[in-house]
Design an enzyme around this catalytic site. Structure first.
Site, PDB file in Angstrom:
ATOM      1  N   GLU A   1      -5.713  -8.346   0.201  1.00 57.42           N
ATOM      2  CA  GLU A   1      -6.409  -7.937   1.079  1.00 57.42           C
ATOM      3  C   GLU A   1      -7.841  -8.018   0.630  1.00 57.42           C
ATOM      4  O   GLU A   1      -7.699  -6.780   0.028  1.00 57.42           O
ATOM      5  CB  GLU A   1      -5.698  -6.385   1.764  1.00 57.42           C
ATOM      6  CG  GLU A   1      -5.155  -6.961   2.371  1.00 57.42           C
ATOM      7  CD  GLU A   1      -4.019  -5.729   3.236  1.00 57.42           C
ATOM      8  OE1 GLU A   1      -4.520  -4.510   3.327  1.00 57.42           O
ATOM      9  OE2 GLU A   1      -2.756  -5.206   3.009  1.00 57.42           O
TER      10      GLU A   1
ATOM     11  N   GLU B   1       0.863  -1.681   0.616  1.00 58.59           N
ATOM     12  CA  GLU B   1       0.245   0.068  -0.130  1.00 58.59           C
ATOM     13  C   GLU B   1       0.261   1.393  -0.087  1.00 58.59           C
ATOM     14  O   GLU B   1       0.213   2.475   0.803  1.00 58.59           O
ATOM     15  CB  GLU B   1      -0.947  -0.294   1.091  1.00 58.59           C
ATOM     16  CG  GLU B   1      -1.964  -1.140   0.795  1.00 58.59           C
ATOM     17  CD  GLU B   1      -3.432  -0.682   2.283  1.00 58.59           C
ATOM     18  OE1 GLU B   1      -2.726  -0.457   2.869  1.00 58.59           O
ATOM     19  OE2 GLU B   1      -3.712  -1.606   2.238  1.00 58.59           O
TER      20      GLU B   1
END
Length: 514
Positions: A303, A172
């Site tokens: 995720e 991320e």
């Protein structure tokens, strides 16, 4: 009301990867400490692993488990996690503002994941560290012997290489919350060079490029395009992340300000996964054309989950203080099921999937320190998908009632996906409505001598949960007399607001029984 699903033998969307339904453990809150690892727990083994949790995880039949993060990775120093426990450094984890004792590290994870029976996915730190660190951890884990790092691994008790094949190139790094946030070009160039160095140590590994961490960011999907243009030739997968909640808040770490969605709106949000996957596939294929490449980029949805507000308070700078510990409702479970089906329907391009997270943080499994363990109802959905979604996804034409909500139109009353395996079909259905639905399955390879088995998750109230005091409030129930078969067709009665798994085979096959 009736929904007709038509499918034909020989028409497939794609092969289901054995890595498609996995999970994720991170050094976040109480996922590791008092979750999977609690040496003083009554059930702990000689490694400190909670056996009550381990048994629940093994029953899931997960394909992969991602580790050690997550946001944690961007401040992670893997060298702190090896060697004798008494020599390991106790440090501040700035990602989650916790104390990290490093008593669960690389060797402990590899022992644990071997017991689970899943393939490991390891994430390297490309936030505060870089190419050299990434190269050295691959050498430590995968090189046989005769170098400093490989021989140190052997001294630390692992004579044979770990042989980790899947490596995430950071986490991320488009997010402003991330330690070491980068522009897509900065990240893409770094990830490309890290992947090159890692593969020069072990040319059998596969690497996962960080994509947009959420479609909520303005940089989506431009981030993916730019990072891919920099690293396309040296990476094997592009990562997707997404969490869906009832409030549509930009920051899921803070209490909500917006009003809760009503049930139809909330359950419709699974279509965001379908759209996100389609958009990222289009982005990958654009870069493929731009590069004039013969390589197709596959996706790692590493995720994904529903999100709910925490029910335990987090205390900063402690070991194992819970973050986002919550008990999911039946309503959450229905959306979770549809999110899983959205991923499954895209099995031609999505080859890796990690529900996030496994224990104690928006979890499948809940624990109390020195206490009990039990499961959220989402656990049973994941178990069905991981255990039964094997084979090929069938192309299906769905004809049935739909509804519209604000911003989302054409939502099927019954969400569905069908998988063909060696013995027959597995039909997954989510009834998004408060009334019984009839599903007519039209398939050209049926006969009138079938075996079938129908289980469902449902509850009297959509806000029901599995709690510490009532751990089995929501659990799978066998449904009898719900299926009527005629030539090439089955009629299936589907209960209101329910997750359904139906296995179908000919009597010469192996099934649960009629």
């Amino acid at each position: 009301m009736e929904t007709t699903i038509t499918t034909r033998k020989g028409f497939y969307t794609g092969e289901v990867s054995k890595r498609l339904f996995g999970s994720f453990i991170e050094h976040m809150g109480s996922v590791i400490y008092t979750g999977v690892y609690e040496p003083n727990h009554p059930t702990a083994d000689e490694n400190g692993f909670r056996q009550d949790v381990l048994d629940l995880v093994k029953d899931l039949s997960l394909g992969v488990v991602r580790y050690p993060g997550g946001n944690f990775t961007s401040g992670y120093d893997w060298k702190d996690t090896i060697g004798p426990l008494e020599d390991r450094k106790r440090k501040i984890d700035i990602a989650w503002r916790a104390i990290e004792p490093n008593t669960f590290g690389i060797h402990e994870f590899m022992k644990w994941v071997e017991k689970v029976g899943a393939e490991p996915i390891f994430t390297v730190n490309l936030g505060t560290k870089g190419i050299k660190d990434a190269q050295e951890i691959v050498e430590y884990c995968n090189f046989p012997k005769g170098t400093y790092w490989s021989d140190l691994r052997r001294e630390n008790g692992a004579e044979e290489p770990f042989g980790i094949k899947l490596w995430c190139l950071g986490n991320e790094l488009d997010g402003p919350w991330q330690i070491g946030t980068k522009t897509p070009k900065e990240y893409g160039l770094l990830a490309n060079e890290a992947a090159k160095a890692m593969k020069l140590v072990d040319d059998t590994i596969e690497t996962v490029l960080v994509g947009s961490s959420t479609p909520r960011l303005a940089s989506y999907p431009e981030w993916d395009r730019i990072a891919l243009e920099c690293a396309y030739d040296n990476v094997d997968y592009l990562a997707l992340h997404n969490y869906i909640d009832k409030y549509d808040e930009d920051d899921l770490t803070k209490p909500p300000k917006n009003e809760r969605d009503d049930t139809p709106t909330y359950l419709a949000k699974s279509k965001r996964f379908d759209r996100q996957i389609d958009e990222i596939v289009a982005t990958c294929d654009y870069v493929k054309a731009l590069k004039r490449s013969d390589k197709t980029m596959f996706l790692a949805f590493d995720e994904w989950n529903v999100h709910a507000q925490p029910e335990k308070e987090n205390h900063p700078f402690e070991v194992g203080s819970p973050i986002d510990w919550c008990q999911f409702t039946m309503e959450d479970t229905l959306l979770f099921g549809s999110l899983g089906l959205a991923i499954l329907r895209h099995a031609d391009r999505v080859k890796i999937g990690c529900q996030s997270l496994l224990v104690n943080t928006i979890p499948l499994i809940l624990t109390d320190a020195m206490g009990d363990s039990w499961v959220n109802p989402t656990y049973y959905v994941m178990k069905d998908l991981a255990l039964l979604a094997k084979g090929r996804v069938m192309e299906s034409i769905v004809d049935g009632p739909k509804y519209d909500v604000e911003k989302i139109s054409g939502v099927d009353f019954v969400d569905s996906c069908i998988v063909e395996n060696e013995t027959g079909l597995v039909v997954f259905l989510v009834n998004r409505t408060d009334s019984e639905q009839i599903v007519s399955l039209d398939y050209d390879d049926f006969d009138d001598d079938l075996l079938y088995h129908h289980t469902a998750l449902f509850s009297d109230n959509l806000l029901d949960k599995n709690t510490r005091d009532e751990q089995n409030k929501i659990q799978p129930r066998e449904i009898s007399d719900s299926i009527t078969d005629t030539e090439n067709k089955l009629s299936i009665q589907v209960k209101p607001y329910s997750w359904n798994t139906i296995t179908i085979s000919k009597k010469s096959g192996d099934c649960h029984g009629k």
